[in-house]
Design a protein around this motif. Sequence first.
Motif, PDB file in Angstrom:
ATOM      1  N   LEU A   1       0.828  -1.205   0.000  1.00 47.01           N
ATOM      2  CA  LEU A   1       0.000   0.000   0.000  1.00 47.01           C
ATOM      3  C   LEU A   1       0.866   1.261   0.000  1.00 47.01           C
ATOM      4  CD1 LEU A   1      -2.692  -1.200   2.545  1.00 47.01           C
ATOM      5  CD2 LEU A   1      -3.214  -0.380   0.232  1.00 47.01           C
ATOM      6  N   ARG A   2       1.963   1.206   0.695  1.00 49.12           N
ATOM      7  CA  ARG A   2       2.861   2.360   0.767  1.00 49.12           C
ATOM      8  C   ARG A   2       3.525   2.632  -0.576  1.00 49.12           C
ATOM      9  NH1 ARG A   2       8.756   2.171   2.748  1.00 49.12           N
ATOM     10  NH2 ARG A   2       9.348   4.373   2.802  1.00 49.12           N
ATOM     11  N   ASN A   3       3.819   1.549  -1.299  1.00 52.88           N
ATOM     12  CA  ASN A   3       4.584   1.692  -2.538  1.00 52.88           C
ATOM     13  C   ASN A   3       3.732   1.562  -3.799  1.00 52.88           C
ATOM     14  OD1 ASN A   3       7.510   1.871  -1.553  1.00 52.88           O
ATOM     15  ND2 ASN A   3       6.752   0.060  -0.467  1.00 52.88           N
ATOM     16  N   GLY A   4       2.427   1.264  -3.616  1.00 55.08           N
ATOM     17  CA  GLY A   4       1.563   1.136  -4.779  1.00 55.08           C
ATOM     18  C   GLY A   4       1.814  -0.137  -5.562  1.00 55.08           C
ATOM     19  N   GLN A   5       2.191  -1.204  -4.872  1.00 54.46           N
ATOM     20  CA  GLN A   5       2.411  -2.500  -5.520  1.00 54.46           C
ATOM     21  C   GLN A   5       1.183  -3.372  -5.288  1.00 54.46           C
ATOM     22  OE1 GLN A   5       5.891  -3.551  -3.308  1.00 54.46           O
ATOM     23  NE2 GLN A   5       7.306  -2.587  -4.751  1.00 54.46           N
ATOM     24  N   LEU A   6       0.565  -3.844  -6.344  1.00 56.53           N
ATOM     25  CA  LEU A   6      -0.650  -4.648  -6.320  1.00 56.53           C
ATOM     26  C   LEU A   6      -1.850  -3.787  -5.915  1.00 56.53           C
ATOM     27  CD1 LEU A   6      -1.803  -7.524  -6.763  1.00 56.53           C
ATOM     28  CD2 LEU A   6      -1.596  -7.877  -4.318  1.00 56.53           C
ATOM     29  N   PHE A   7      -1.727  -3.119  -4.762  1.00 58.78           N
ATOM     30  CA  PHE A   7      -2.780  -2.214  -4.293  1.00 58.78           C
ATOM     31  C   PHE A   7      -2.569  -0.818  -4.907  1.00 58.78           C
ATOM     32  CE2 PHE A   7      -2.237  -5.410  -1.041  1.00 58.78           C
ATOM     33  CZ  PHE A   7      -3.505  -5.645  -0.537  1.00 58.78           C
ATOM     34  N   THR A   8      -3.621  -0.053  -4.991  1.00 62.14           N
ATOM     35  CA  THR A   8      -3.482   1.366  -5.317  1.00 62.14           C
ATOM     36  C   THR A   8      -2.753   2.035  -4.155  1.00 62.14           C
ATOM     37  OG1 THR A   8      -5.549   1.324  -6.545  1.00 62.14           O
ATOM     38  CG2 THR A   8      -4.742   3.489  -5.844  1.00 62.14           C
ATOM     39  N   ARG A   9      -1.789   2.900  -4.467  1.00 67.43           N
ATOM     40  CA  ARG A   9      -1.010   3.523  -3.391  1.00 67.43           C
ATOM     41  C   ARG A   9      -1.931   4.238  -2.421  1.00 67.43           C
ATOM     42  NH1 ARG A   9       3.409   5.753  -1.023  1.00 67.43           N
ATOM     43  NH2 ARG A   9       3.368   8.013  -0.685  1.00 67.43           N
ATOM     44  N   ASP A  10      -1.767   3.884  -1.138  1.00 67.92           N
ATOM     45  CA  ASP A  10      -2.588   4.476  -0.086  1.00 67.92           C
ATOM     46  C   ASP A  10      -1.740   4.483   1.183  1.00 67.92           C
ATOM     47  OD1 ASP A  10      -4.405   5.151   1.908  1.00 67.92           O
ATOM     48  OD2 ASP A  10      -6.023   3.925   1.106  1.00 67.92           O
ATOM     49  N   PRO A  11      -0.884   5.493   1.336  1.00 64.01           N
ATOM     50  CA  PRO A  11       0.045   5.503   2.478  1.00 64.01           C
ATOM     51  C   PRO A  11      -0.656   5.517   3.844  1.00 64.01           C
ATOM     52  CG  PRO A  11       0.078   7.607   1.318  1.00 64.01           C
ATOM     53  CD  PRO A  11      -0.697   6.661   0.474  1.00 64.01           C
ATOM     54  N   LYS A  12      -1.830   6.140   3.899  1.00 69.47           N
ATOM     55  CA  LYS A  12      -2.540   6.181   5.178  1.00 69.47           C
ATOM     56  C   LYS A  12      -2.924   4.768   5.614  1.00 69.47           C
ATOM     57  CE  LYS A  12      -6.382   8.503   7.520  1.00 69.47           C
ATOM     58  NZ  LYS A  12      -7.506   9.466   7.376  1.00 69.47           N
ATOM     59  N   GLN A  13      -3.522   3.991   4.695  1.00 71.44           N
ATOM     60  CA  GLN A  13      -3.871   2.602   5.015  1.00 71.44           C
ATOM     61  C   GLN A  13      -2.612   1.746   5.162  1.00 71.44           C
ATOM     62  OE1 GLN A  13      -6.719   0.793   5.796  1.00 71.44           O
ATOM     63  NE2 GLN A  13      -7.412   2.902   6.143  1.00 71.44           N
ATOM     64  N   GLY A  14      -1.586   2.114   4.406  1.00 71.69           N
ATOM     65  CA  GLY A  14      -0.322   1.396   4.523  1.00 71.69           C
ATOM     66  C   GLY A  14       0.236   1.507   5.927  1.00 71.69           C
ATOM     67  N   ALA A  15       0.127   2.708   6.506  1.00 69.26           N
ATOM     68  CA  ALA A  15       0.630   2.919   7.865  1.00 69.26           C
ATOM     69  C   ALA A  15      -0.151   2.086   8.881  1.00 69.26           C
ATOM     70  CB  ALA A  15       0.549   4.403   8.219  1.00 69.26           C
ATOM     71  N   VAL A  16      -1.459   1.983   8.648  1.00 67.61           N
ATOM     72  CA  VAL A  16      -2.297   1.178   9.547  1.00 67.61           C
ATOM     73  C   VAL A  16      -1.839  -0.277   9.529  1.00 67.61           C
ATOM     74  CG1 VAL A  16      -4.629   0.271   9.932  1.00 67.61           C
ATOM     75  CG2 VAL A  16      -4.303   2.691   9.369  1.00 67.61           C
ATOM     76  N   ARG A  17      -1.616  -0.808   8.338  1.00 72.56           N
ATOM     77  CA  ARG A  17      -1.207  -2.211   8.221  1.00 72.56           C
ATOM     78  C   ARG A  17       0.207  -2.428   8.735  1.00 72.56           C
ATOM     79  NH1 ARG A  17      -5.727  -5.341   7.812  1.00 72.56           N
ATOM     80  NH2 ARG A  17      -7.147  -4.478   6.258  1.00 72.56           N
ATOM     81  N   LEU A  18       1.090  -1.461   8.471  1.00 69.73           N
ATOM     82  CA  LEU A  18       2.459  -1.596   8.978  1.00 69.73           C
ATOM     83  C   LEU A  18       2.483  -1.590  10.506  1.00 69.73           C
ATOM     84  CD1 LEU A  18       4.381   0.682   6.456  1.00 69.73           C
ATOM     85  CD2 LEU A  18       4.629  -1.806   6.725  1.00 69.73           C
ATOM     86  N   LYS A  19       1.614  -0.785  11.101  1.00 66.63           N
ATOM     87  CA  LYS A  19       1.535  -0.794  12.577  1.00 66.63           C
ATOM     88  C   LYS A  19       1.091  -2.159  13.085  1.00 66.63           C
ATOM     89  CE  LYS A  19      -0.337   1.560  16.625  1.00 66.63           C
ATOM     90  NZ  LYS A  19      -0.592   0.291  17.326  1.00 66.63           N
ATOM     91  N   GLN A  20       0.121  -2.783  12.379  1.00 67.66           N
ATOM     92  CA  GLN A  20      -0.308  -4.127  12.780  1.00 67.66           C
ATOM     93  C   GLN A  20       0.847  -5.116  12.684  1.00 67.66           C
ATOM     94  OE1 GLN A  20      -3.908  -3.951  10.047  1.00 67.66           O
ATOM     95  NE2 GLN A  20      -4.792  -5.173  11.708  1.00 67.66           N
ATOM     96  N   GLY A  21       1.641  -4.980  11.622  1.00 62.51           N
ATOM     97  CA  GLY A  21       2.796  -5.865  11.474  1.00 62.51           C
ATOM     98  C   GLY A  21       3.839  -5.621  12.549  1.00 62.51           C
ATOM     99  N   CYS A  22       4.063  -4.339  12.855  1.00 63.94           N
ATOM    100  CA  CYS A  22       5.039  -3.987  13.900  1.00 63.94           C
ATOM    101  C   CYS A  22       4.579  -4.492  15.261  1.00 63.94           C
ATOM    102  CB  CYS A  22       5.222  -2.467  13.918  1.00 63.94           C
ATOM    103  SG  CYS A  22       6.420  -1.882  15.134  1.00 63.94           S
ATOM    104  N   ASP A  23       3.280  -4.327  15.564  1.00 63.20           N
ATOM    105  CA  ASP A  23       2.734  -4.825  16.833  1.00 63.20           C
ATOM    106  C   ASP A  23       2.849  -6.342  16.926  1.00 63.20           C
ATOM    107  OD1 ASP A  23       2.086  -2.242  17.511  1.00 63.20           O
ATOM    108  OD2 ASP A  23      -0.042  -2.422  17.002  1.00 63.20           O
ATOM    109  N   GLY A  24       2.911  -6.997  15.767  1.00 63.08           N
ATOM    110  CA  GLY A  24       3.068  -8.452  15.730  1.00 63.08           C
ATOM    111  C   GLY A  24       4.516  -8.899  15.686  1.00 63.08           C
ATOM    112  N   ALA A  25       5.446  -7.950  15.980  1.00 58.56           N
ATOM    113  CA  ALA A  25       6.880  -8.255  16.115  1.00 58.56           C
ATOM    114  C   ALA A  25       7.585  -8.495  14.785  1.00 58.56           C
ATOM    115  CB  ALA A  25       7.101  -9.433  17.052  1.00 58.56           C
ATOM    116  N   VAL A  26       7.079  -7.931  13.698  1.00 60.24           N
ATOM    117  CA  VAL A  26       7.806  -7.985  12.423  1.00 60.24           C
ATOM    118  C   VAL A  26       8.680  -6.737  12.356  1.00 60.24           C
ATOM    119  CG1 VAL A  26       7.628  -8.048   9.911  1.00 60.24           C
ATOM    120  CG2 VAL A  26       5.963  -9.278  11.321  1.00 60.24           C
ATOM    121  N   ALA A  27       9.977  -6.930  12.534  1.00 62.17           N
ATOM    122  CA  ALA A  27      10.900  -5.805  12.649  1.00 62.17           C
ATOM    123  C   ALA A  27      10.901  -4.932  11.399  1.00 62.17           C
ATOM    124  CB  ALA A  27      12.309  -6.324  12.935  1.00 62.17           C
ATOM    125  N   ALA A  28      10.823  -5.537  10.227  1.00 61.56           N
ATOM    126  CA  ALA A  28      10.835  -4.765   8.982  1.00 61.56           C
ATOM    127  C   ALA A  28       9.633  -3.841   8.911  1.00 61.56           C
ATOM    128  CB  ALA A  28      10.837  -5.715   7.781  1.00 61.56           C
TER     129      ALA A  28
END
Length: 486
Positions: free
Chosen positions: A413-440
């Motif tokens: 979502l952040r980079n517009g790959q597969l999904f239409t670029r949507d940095p706001k939603q990208g940040a939401v999903r990245l936070k979920q990944g970070c909360d799940g201990a994915v360091a990247a």
Amino acid sequence: MRHSLSLVILLAAVPAAAAQNPATPPPVPESVALKKTCDKGNFEDCYKLAGMHRRGEGAQKDAGKAAGLLKKACEGGQAQACLDLGDMHRDGEGIAKDIDKTILYWQKACDGTSGEACARLGLMFHEGKDTPRDLTRATSLLQKGCDGGIHRACRTLGTMYQAGGVPPRDTARAAALYAKACDAGDGEACGLLGVLQRDGAGVARDATRASASFKRACDAGALAGCYDLGLAYERGQGAARDLPRAIALYTKACGGGEARGCHGLALLYRDGVGVPRDLARAVSLWKKGCEGGAARACLELGVVYASGKGAPRNMAEASSLYRKACTGGDMRGCLNLGAIYAAGGEVARDTRRAASLYQEACEGGDATGCGRLGRMYEVAEGVPFDKEKAIALYKKACDGGSALDCFNMGHALRNGQLFTRDPKQGAVRLKQGCDGAVAASCFELGLMNEVGDGVAKDPGRAAALFTQACTGGEPRACAKAKAYGR
């Protein structure tokens, strides 16, 4: 003297005469007496006489005669006679085996006063072995059986409400039924109630009450309860942590045929927790558990053969065990087997089969399986390219708890790959990944906070995220954290 002698002779003759003319007749055999009263319409006596002929006690053993008497008693309103006659037709005991007549007579007994007949008939329609399955009829009959004091009817009805469908899912109702059966001494019901109490399903989450229910189950001989109580002692949930007690309970469960007990004990031997570390012993226990139907034991045994740690590496055996785990309900087995076919090597590569297994895992509730299937739709491996399906599966995976898929979504979502670029939603999903201990995921979210991409610019937040990512093993984040003096 002559008169005295005559008197003695006369007196001596009196008992003999009395013996020749008894005052009371010999007793009438009970079977004869019951036959007479039965013929006069005493249906309770017909039932008693039927039992004598059926058992061969006090009357000639004659199943046919017993069946005739039971039929008469049944038609006269004796519910127990209807139940017994149904049993005889079910088993072909002295009469033709006839399931339709079994149902007929059990229903008559149920309509009378026999809760047992309602329970048996309800279980028959629930199982669908001797007659077509009819869950609606089973629900009604099991309720009558439960109301009639038959605890296994309450328990089975509880499992139906817990599963949902017919009747509709109602875990609170299931818990109430389990509690009623448990209070009546049904150990299995106590164990099922304990699981709901432990998980907070239909009742308030209460680990202490759950442990008490598991103890009642175990004390009543329900070995599943012994396993769950062992788990509570191992984890210190609802009871003080007590590894020796947990080991004893797992051993009891395993020895009695509860395969999960073998699996629980195997994990302790594998990790050396409360017992000396002994991988060979763990493998032996997993074999026993897998043979007994514990899907998790099959999975762990598959890992042993796939890794070659604890047994010679054997991918064919690992594949077979993963399939068994998958079929048994452990979706990780489907996932691992799918990965084997996706990678190929020792097992021929088969992406179509891999996709099918990932779909099975996804439909079974494994979020990672949804993510992997989404990837296959994205790159057209084993399935046709389908962007919409890939996106839907990635969302399902992330929402289902797969932190890695949340990161992948956020990145896309952040980079517009597969999904239409949507940095706001990208940040939401990245936070979920970070909360799940994915360091990247923490690292990329830090980059977004650093420049204000999709989120408010916040260097302090960015620095904290870089530090978290670095600690989590993302090397790119360490330099960033250092630049912020972290």
